[in-house]
Each structure stands twice: as C-alpha cells, then as structure tokens.
Design a protein around this motif. Structure first.
Motif, PDB file in Angstrom:
ATOM      1  N   LEU A  77     -53.495-101.440  31.514  1.00  0.00           N
ATOM      2  CA  LEU A  77     -52.508-100.732  32.337  1.00  0.00           C
ATOM      3  C   LEU A  77     -53.129 -99.537  33.063  1.00  0.00           C
ATOM      4  N   SER A  78     -53.967 -98.776  32.379  1.00  0.00           N
ATOM      5  CA  SER A  78     -54.586 -97.618  33.032  1.00  0.00           C
ATOM      6  C   SER A  78     -55.567 -98.057  34.115  1.00  0.00           C
ATOM      7  N   THR A  79     -56.239 -99.172  33.908  1.00  0.00           N
ATOM      8  CA  THR A  79     -57.141 -99.702  34.933  1.00  0.00           C
ATOM      9  C   THR A  79     -56.348-100.130  36.162  1.00  0.00           C
ATOM     10  N   MET A  80     -55.220-100.821  35.948  1.00  0.00           N
ATOM     11  CA  MET A  80     -54.392-101.230  37.084  1.00  0.00           C
ATOM     12  C   MET A  80     -53.809-100.019  37.796  1.00  0.00           C
ATOM     13  N   TYR A  81     -53.455 -99.001  37.051  1.00  0.00           N
ATOM     14  CA  TYR A  81     -52.966 -97.763  37.666  1.00  0.00           C
ATOM     15  C   TYR A  81     -54.027 -97.209  38.613  1.00  0.00           C
ATOM     16  N   GLU A  82     -55.260 -97.116  38.155  1.00  0.00           N
ATOM     17  CA  GLU A  82     -56.347 -96.589  38.990  1.00  0.00           C
ATOM     18  C   GLU A  82     -56.609 -97.483  40.194  1.00  0.00           C
ATOM     19  N   ILE A  83     -56.618 -98.788  39.979  1.00  0.00           N
ATOM     20  CA  ILE A  83     -56.862 -99.732  41.080  1.00  0.00           C
ATOM     21  C   ILE A  83     -55.778 -99.594  42.141  1.00  0.00           C
ATOM     22  N   LYS A  84     -54.515 -99.620  41.707  1.00  0.00           N
ATOM     23  CA  LYS A  84     -53.408 -99.590  42.678  1.00  0.00           C
ATOM     24  C   LYS A  84     -53.256 -98.237  43.362  1.00  0.00           C
ATOM     25  N   THR A  85     -53.384 -97.154  42.633  1.00  0.00           N
ATOM     26  CA  THR A  85     -53.188 -95.841  43.253  1.00  0.00           C
ATOM     27  C   THR A  85     -54.346 -95.460  44.170  1.00  0.00           C
ATOM     28  N   ASN A  86     -55.461 -96.142  44.044  1.00  0.00           N
ATOM     29  CA  ASN A  86     -56.602 -95.884  44.924  1.00  0.00           C
ATOM     30  C   ASN A  86     -56.766 -96.961  45.995  1.00  0.00           C
ATOM     31  N   GLY A  87     -55.773 -97.852  46.103  1.00  0.00           N
ATOM     32  CA  GLY A  87     -55.794 -98.872  47.155  1.00  0.00           C
ATOM     33  C   GLY A  87     -56.908 -99.888  47.016  1.00  0.00           C
TER      34      GLY A  87
END
Length: 79
Positions: free
Chosen positions: A50-60
């Motif tokens: 979940l934290s990896t997806m958060y970083e991926i999505k919030t950084n485009g």
C-alpha cells in the motif's frame, strides 16, 4: 539491492478487506491510499504494498507498472 519480485507481487495483489476488498492494489483510488498514509499503513507485506502504491500514484509514476502488467497479462479488476 531491490527485489524485482516485489513489483510482480504488487501487480497481482488484491486488497483483502475494507471498502475496496477484492480490488487490485494497483487500482485503488489515491484518496484511499492517502487515508492509509494519514492513519498509518498496516504492518507487513500489505503495508509495504500500500505504501509503495501511495508513492507511485502520488508521484505520477503509474506507468512504471505497465510493462509488468502487460508481461503478466493482468487485468486490473474494479468492482
């Protein structure tokens, strides 16, 4: 050294509970990931995913997973 298998597992991982139970973690909406970021990610592999997806999505950076999805022929399930 980065474990490439982590991204492969991320692409096929499903949310095990909650409002988005059964969704691919890569398909979770940003607002849901932001909620976890504020409240605290769960411990263990799920929290890492979940934290990896958060970083991926919030950084485009969503497109970095496209080659893996294509290779694995994963269809992102949304309910």
């Amino acid at each position: 050294m980065f474990d490439r298998s982590f991204l492969y597992k991320l692409v096929v991982a499903k949310m095990p509970y909650g409002q988005y139970k059964g969704w691919n973690i890569t398909s979770l909406p940003v607002h849901y990931l932001e909620w976890f970021e504020r409240q605290g990610f769960p411990k263990g592999v799920l929290g890492q995913q979940l934290s990896t997806m958060y970083e991926i999505k919030t950084n485009g950076l969503d497109e970095i997973l496209d080659p893996i999805k294509k290779e694995m022929k994963v269809h992102q399930n949304k309910y």
